[in-house]
Design an enzyme around this catalytic site. Structure first.
Site, short mmCIF file in Angstrom:
data_model
loop_
_atom_site.label_atom_id
_atom_site.label_comp_id
_atom_site.label_asym_id
_atom_site.label_seq_id
_atom_site.Cartn_x
_atom_site.Cartn_y
_atom_site.Cartn_z
N TYR A 215 0.87 -1.17 0.00
CA TYR A 215 0.00 0.00 0.00
C TYR A 215 0.92 1.23 0.00
O TYR A 215 1.69 1.43 0.93
CB TYR A 215 -0.90 0.01 1.23
CG TYR A 215 -2.10 -0.92 1.09
CD1 TYR A 215 -3.35 -0.42 0.77
CD2 TYR A 215 -1.95 -2.29 1.27
CE1 TYR A 215 -4.44 -1.27 0.63
CE2 TYR A 215 -3.03 -3.14 1.14
CZ TYR A 215 -4.28 -2.62 0.82
OH TYR A 215 -5.35 -3.46 0.68
N HIS A 248 -6.08 -1.57 -6.79
CA HIS A 248 -7.12 -0.60 -6.47
C HIS A 248 -6.51 0.62 -5.80
O HIS A 248 -5.35 0.60 -5.37
CB HIS A 248 -8.24 -1.21 -5.62
CG HIS A 248 -7.88 -1.50 -4.20
ND1 HIS A 248 -7.57 -2.76 -3.73
CD2 HIS A 248 -7.79 -0.69 -3.11
CE1 HIS A 248 -7.31 -2.71 -2.43
NE2 HIS A 248 -7.44 -1.48 -2.03
N HIS A 324 -3.01 0.32 -3.94
CA HIS A 324 -2.73 -1.08 -3.61
C HIS A 324 -2.05 -1.73 -4.81
O HIS A 324 -2.63 -1.86 -5.88
CB HIS A 324 -4.04 -1.82 -3.29
CG HIS A 324 -3.88 -3.29 -3.10
ND1 HIS A 324 -4.95 -4.14 -2.94
CD2 HIS A 324 -2.78 -4.09 -3.04
CE1 HIS A 324 -4.52 -5.39 -2.79
NE2 HIS A 324 -3.21 -5.37 -2.86
N HIS A 405 -16.32 -5.74 -1.89
CA HIS A 405 -14.88 -6.01 -1.90
C HIS A 405 -14.50 -7.08 -0.90
O HIS A 405 -14.77 -6.97 0.30
CB HIS A 405 -14.12 -4.72 -1.58
CG HIS A 405 -12.63 -4.90 -1.52
ND1 HIS A 405 -11.85 -5.11 -2.65
CD2 HIS A 405 -11.76 -4.93 -0.48
CE1 HIS A 405 -10.58 -5.24 -2.30
NE2 HIS A 405 -10.50 -5.13 -0.98
N HIS A 407 -11.14 -10.43 -0.82
CA HIS A 407 -9.91 -10.82 -1.51
C HIS A 407 -10.09 -12.17 -2.20
O HIS A 407 -11.17 -12.47 -2.68
CB HIS A 407 -8.73 -10.78 -0.54
CG HIS A 407 -8.31 -9.38 -0.19
ND1 HIS A 407 -7.28 -9.08 0.69
CD2 HIS A 407 -8.77 -8.17 -0.60
CE1 HIS A 407 -7.15 -7.78 0.80
NE2 HIS A 407 -8.03 -7.20 0.03
N MET A 479 -10.62 -9.56 3.47
CA MET A 479 -11.44 -8.40 3.83
C MET A 479 -12.90 -8.73 3.54
O MET A 479 -13.20 -9.70 2.82
CB MET A 479 -11.04 -7.16 3.02
CG MET A 479 -9.76 -6.50 3.41
SD MET A 479 -9.56 -4.94 2.50
CE MET A 479 -8.01 -4.37 3.17
#
Length: 636
Positions: A215, A248, A324, A405, A407, A479
């Protein structure tokens, strides 16, 4: 391309940009959607749809047969397939299905309808349609889920529809693509705006570390506007070659700070959430989300009655972009200067746009055990939080779209509303793809009133995993978040929850522990004796996880109590500390019966999300025993 997956299948839908160096005609030109399905642009698809039917036009660089399929996972088995060709001036089309990696069988119920077809020496063009729901068990329902479209073609027409003289094996001319066939597109009206400007927020030659997830943060000074403007469009700018790495980004408006740390020109920025990042940049997370973009989502064009406000008296003039990067191969030396282009205008729209995040708190106490085909996690926005900020706003908000969202383990995601004890879906995707994260625009805006409860739920498939996957920022972690696009903008930015840690570790046998209070800190186990000095991760890994007890764990957690919290922007006067919940039950509502259009009878009301309010009989004993252990731990 990240959205192209190789598969043995048969299928085709396409659009061809060139015909012998000249543009190929696009038929009637009345299609609303199109995509190139292959990387060489030999296979393009146009389509349009209404409430009952979808119509395609495929343009393919071949004079043989072409095929299209709707697959459950990008492979042949279980696919609903159509194959067509043009021979001696006559178009042919056959409805088929595949049970294996072999020539698809002809379906007894021919539900794909040929509209027209022709060849022009280099290309085959076929136009055909089908009902969204055919009630044929061999056909896949076309709905709002992410669909895996498989495609193929061959250079020769078949002699017969099937058998030894049927369509010849396609060879390398095949592939698969994830897409949203029923995506609702907002028309781009920026060209009709009288005065519009753009600003590019770009990273500056960031050297991406050779780690699976990074990140990266950078603070940008926005143009000095001298008054309020509205952002009306956001376009990702991805550096060529980095399409599979830029996953993202989020852009936050920063809190006013006259001493904001601004890097000198040419500085690449800093890795987020590390001591190297300037401490005052963290204050930007107290602002609101200006843009949330993810791989596959394309340009974000806002409806003509909303725009994101910038340049007003509350605007600091600075934004933080958090990018990301996904680098699963741990490649060294990748550099990136990707970012986002914002289009903004002084011609103000009727409403200020905002983004609200609702989901599971991101930390390691979010657990997905291995070997479980369907493990459920969910987060909610408690009504106390929502009520307080709606009261501060003085009016309800209206949701216009949602971005779901998770993963790599996420397979089924949804966002729901509970109002007056009744639970309804806002958006749902039962075939989620991590690499295709569209913002799903609603058919009708949804008004949110005081007393309403918002939920984001994720179902994970960890059946291929041998160890626990914990919550976290990294791609290999998990997530569960929903980003709600709404208006008018209010001061609530995040509203999350998580299962109380005592329930999570209690299932693993922990009877007592101490905790520093931060949900990002470690726990100190004090009982039972044989677990003292064991870490949280060691305790959870010591459970002999099976599909059966993993499912029990899922139900047990969803029937436990939750910690809930919310975060306002720096403009808010709401006391969020008073709104925290420490032992909230997961909110449940009754779902209305839905009509089955195939049987024309109502289906039974399903259990509330996360399992029934009464546990399944075979899980009841385990749940009761675990609850008993927890009560001992609390009393002790």
């Amino acid at each position: 391309m990240a959205r192209i997956f190789q598969s043995f299948c048969v299928i085709v839908l396409a659009l061809v940009p060139n015909h012998g160096g000249q543009a190929l005609a696009i038929g009637s030109g009345d299609f609303t959607h199109h995509e190139a399905l292959d990387e060489e642009d030999k296979f393009h698809l146009f389509w349009k749809f209404d409430e009952e039917k979808i119509e395609f036009e495929a343009h393919v660089q071949t004079t043989g047969w072409v095929g299209l399929g709707l697959s459950p996972n990008g492979g042949m088995p279980g696919s609903d397939i159509v194959i067509g060709w043009v021979k001696d001036g006559t178009a042919h089309l056959t409805d088929r299905y595949a049970d294996a990696k072999a020539e698809p069988s002809v379906d007894e119920s021919q539900d794909w309808e040929l509209v027209s077809g022709y060849e022009n020496g280099t290309h085959t063009v076929l136009r055909f349609n089908r009902k969204l729901t055919t009630c044929d068990e061999r056909d896949r329902v076309i709905n709002d889920d992410t669909l895996r479209v498989i495609w193929a073609w061959h250079d020769e027409d078949p002699e017969d529809e099937s058998g030894v003289n049927g369509p010849t094996y396609h060879g390398p001319n095949k592939g698969a693509r994830a897409t949203l066939l029923l995506e609702r597109i907002i028309p781009d009206q920026t060209s009709s705006v009288g005065t519009a400007y753009t600003v590019d927020l770009l990273m500056n030659n960031v050297t991406i570390p050779n780690q699976d997830t990074t990140y990266w943060c950078h603070v940008f000074e926005m143009p000095k506007l001298g008054g309020k403007h509205h952002v009306i469009k956001a376009e990702a700018i991805v550096q060529p070659g980095n399409e599979g790495t830029v996953h993202h980004l989020l852009v936050y408006t920063c809190k006013k700070n006259p001493n904001m740390t601004i890097m000198p020109e040419g500085h690449p920025g800093h890795e987020c959430y590390t001591p190297n990042m300037p401490s005052d940049w963290r204050e930007c997370y107290q602002g609101s989300i200006l843009v949330a973009w993810a791989i596959g989502s394309g340009d974000q064009v806002y409806p003509e009655h909303v725009g994101y406000p910038i340049g007003d008296e509350d605007d600091s003039g600075y934004v933080l972009m958090e990018m990301h990067y996904d680098n699963p191969l741990l490649t060294s030396g990748i550099q990136d200067s990707s970012g986002i282009r914002l289009t903004y205008t002084p011609e103000l729209r009727d409403n200020d746009l905002g983004t609200l995040e609702v989901g599971v708190l991101v930390n390691k106490y979010h657990v997905v055990p291995p070997r479980v085909p369907e493990f459920t996690s969910a987060g909610f926005c408690n009504s106390q939080c929502l009520n307080a900020f709606l009261e501060e706003q003085g009016q309800p908000i209206h949701i216009i779209g949602v971005n779901l969202h998770s993963h790599l383990l996420g397979v089924k995601l949804n966002a729901r509303l509970i109002r007056d004890g009744v639970e309804t879906d806002i958006v749902r995707d039962n075939n989620y793809d991590f690499n295709l994260q569209f913002t799903r625009m609603l058919k009708e805006e949804l008004t949110i009133y005081p007393g309403d409860i918002l939920i984001t739920e994720c179902v994970y498939d960890s059946s291929h995993k041998d160890s626990i996957v914990y919550g976290g920022l990294g791609t290999p972690q998990e997530m569960c978040e929903g980003f709600f696009l709404y208006y008018p903008k209010f001061n609530l930015s995040r509203c999350d929850s998580m299962v109380n840690i005592g329930h999570t570790v209690g299932y693993a046998g922990v009877q007592d522990f101490t905790f520093g209070g931060s949900f990002y800190a470690d726990i100190d186990i004090t009982a039972p004796a044989h677990m003292v000095n064991m870490s949280y991760e060691e305790v959870m890994a010591a459970v002999q996880w099976t599909p059966e007890n993993g499912q029990i764990f899922s139900d047990y957690l969803m029937n436990s109590t939750f910690y809930s919290t919310c975060q306002g922007t720096h403009q808010s006067n709401v006391d969020i500390d008073s709104l925290r919940g420490w032992a909230d039950p997961f909110p449940r509502g009754v779902k209305r019966a839905t009509e089955d259009i195939c049987s024309r009878s109502s289906t039974p009301t399903p259990d509330p999300v996360g399992g029934s309010t009464a546990l399944r009989p075979r899980f009841a004993a385990v749940y009761a025993f675990a609850t008993f252990l927890l009560s001992l731990a609390i009393m002790g």
